[in-house]
Scaffold this motif. Structure first.
Motif, PDB file in Angstrom:
ATOM      1  N   SER A   1    -102.111  61.440  38.130  1.00  0.00           N
ATOM      2  CA  SER A   1    -102.799  62.636  38.599  1.00  0.00           C
ATOM      3  C   SER A   1    -103.714  63.236  37.544  1.00  0.00           C
ATOM      4  O   SER A   1    -103.318  63.417  36.397  1.00  0.00           O
ATOM      5  CB  SER A   1    -101.778  63.681  39.032  1.00  0.00           C
ATOM      6  N   PHE A   2    -104.908  63.575  37.996  1.00  0.00           N
ATOM      7  CA  PHE A   2    -105.840  64.312  37.156  1.00  0.00           C
ATOM      8  C   PHE A   2    -106.282  65.586  37.843  1.00  0.00           C
ATOM      9  O   PHE A   2    -107.129  66.307  37.340  1.00  0.00           O
ATOM     10  CB  PHE A   2    -107.050  63.448  36.759  1.00  0.00           C
ATOM     11  N   ASP A   3    -105.713  65.875  39.026  1.00  0.00           N
ATOM     12  CA  ASP A   3    -106.005  67.143  39.692  1.00  0.00           C
ATOM     13  C   ASP A   3    -104.853  67.565  40.600  1.00  0.00           C
ATOM     14  O   ASP A   3    -103.968  66.774  40.916  1.00  0.00           O
ATOM     15  CB  ASP A   3    -107.340  67.101  40.441  1.00  0.00           C
ATOM     16  N   THR A   4    -104.889  68.816  40.990  1.00  0.00           N
ATOM     17  CA  THR A   4    -103.782  69.371  41.778  1.00  0.00           C
ATOM     18  C   THR A   4    -103.718  68.798  43.188  1.00  0.00           C
ATOM     19  O   THR A   4    -102.648  68.799  43.786  1.00  0.00           O
ATOM     20  CB  THR A   4    -103.887  70.909  41.859  1.00  0.00           C
TER      21      THR A   4
ATOM     22  N   GLU B   1    -101.293  65.967  43.120  1.00  0.00           N
ATOM     23  CA  GLU B   1     -99.933  66.486  42.930  1.00  0.00           C
ATOM     24  C   GLU B   1     -99.408  67.118  44.219  1.00  0.00           C
ATOM     25  O   GLU B   1     -98.251  66.904  44.595  1.00  0.00           O
ATOM     26  CB  GLU B   1     -99.926  67.500  41.797  1.00  0.00           C
TER      27      GLU B   1
ATOM     28  N   THR C   1     -95.135  61.201  40.275  1.00  0.00           N
ATOM     29  CA  THR C   1     -96.464  61.646  39.859  1.00  0.00           C
ATOM     30  C   THR C   1     -96.477  61.827  38.353  1.00  0.00           C
ATOM     31  O   THR C   1     -95.602  62.483  37.797  1.00  0.00           O
ATOM     32  CB  THR C   1     -96.823  62.991  40.534  1.00  0.00           C
TER      33      THR C   1
ATOM     34  N   ASP D   1     -98.963  63.088  35.187  1.00  0.00           N
ATOM     35  CA  ASP D   1    -100.180  63.776  34.776  1.00  0.00           C
ATOM     36  C   ASP D   1    -100.824  62.952  33.662  1.00  0.00           C
ATOM     37  O   ASP D   1    -100.185  62.676  32.646  1.00  0.00           O
ATOM     38  CB  ASP D   1     -99.822  65.177  34.278  1.00  0.00           C
TER      39      ASP D   1
ATOM     40  N   GLN E   1    -102.804  63.776  31.470  1.00  0.00           N
ATOM     41  CA  GLN E   1    -102.905  64.507  30.206  1.00  0.00           C
ATOM     42  C   GLN E   1    -101.657  64.345  29.349  1.00  0.00           C
ATOM     43  O   GLN E   1    -101.698  64.581  28.157  1.00  0.00           O
ATOM     44  CB  GLN E   1    -103.186  65.979  30.458  1.00  0.00           C
TER      45      GLN E   1
END
Length: 194
Positions: free
Chosen positions: A100-103, A106, A118, A120, A122
């Motif tokens: 995931s790089f965005d909500t 998610e 999931t 992230d 980051q």
């Protein structure tokens, strides 16, 4: 563009290491399916960081949604960064792990009860990624059966509401569940009754 707040080489290298760890304990081959302009470059870089690059192929073609669905449905596991790939894999009853790089990603994983699968980008960790891939491949098929049953139930309710003439707000989640339920019924030889 998946470099929000993080240098792409970090998550690309962690992804490569996670895929290598998974391949070390599992037979098979990794196929990168590009769907956006930058995906081929990302696939080439991730492959270049891997210890097992001979077990990786990057398709150099843009696939239609139907073609993408056909390819994803033949996979044993999908690790995806794009919403459409994750949804199509779920529709095909293929276990998923989301990077995931965005909500939005998610939230979709939460709605399907798969938030635990999931990661992230980051805070991506190769060992965690490989572990989630293994767990997903082993545990999600059971979860998918319960999702399919819920989707069939939701599809029946949606058809009843549409047939009653009562106008209801249609959310993206209800469309997703309706499509999934109809697909599951048809893929298991059931006839959709409208």
């Amino acid at each position: 563009d998946c470099d929000r707040g993080i240098h792409p080489s970090f998550w690309e290298r962690e992804t490569a290491a996670g895929l290598d760890l998974f391949l070390a304990d599992n037979p098979g081959h990794i196929v990168f399916l590009p769907s956006q302009r930058d995906d081929l470059g990302v696939a080439a870089r991730v492959r270049s960081y891997m210890k097992h690059p001979r077990r990786v192929t990057a398709l150099d073609a843009t696939l239609s949604p139907a073609q993408l669905f056909a390819v994803l449905s033949q996979c044993d596991l999908v690790v995806g960064m794009h919403m459409h790939a994750l949804i199509l894999a779920l529709l095909a009853n293929v276990p998923v792990v989301a990077l995931s790089f965005d909500t939005e990603i998610e939230q979709a994983m939460q709605r399907t009860g798969l938030a635990a699968f999931t990661l992230d980008i980051q805070a991506l960790d190769s060992m965690r990624m490989a572990g989630l891939m293994k767990t997903a491949a082993l545990s999600q098929p059971t979860h998918m059966a319960s999702l399919a049953a819920a989707a069939r139930h939701n599809a029946r309710l949606a058809i009843e509401v549409m047939g009653s003439g009562v106008a209801q707000a249609v959310t993206p989640e209800s469309i997703f569940l309706l499509a999934r339920g109809i697909h599951k019924q048809l893929s298991h030889g059931h006839t959709a009754r409208l």
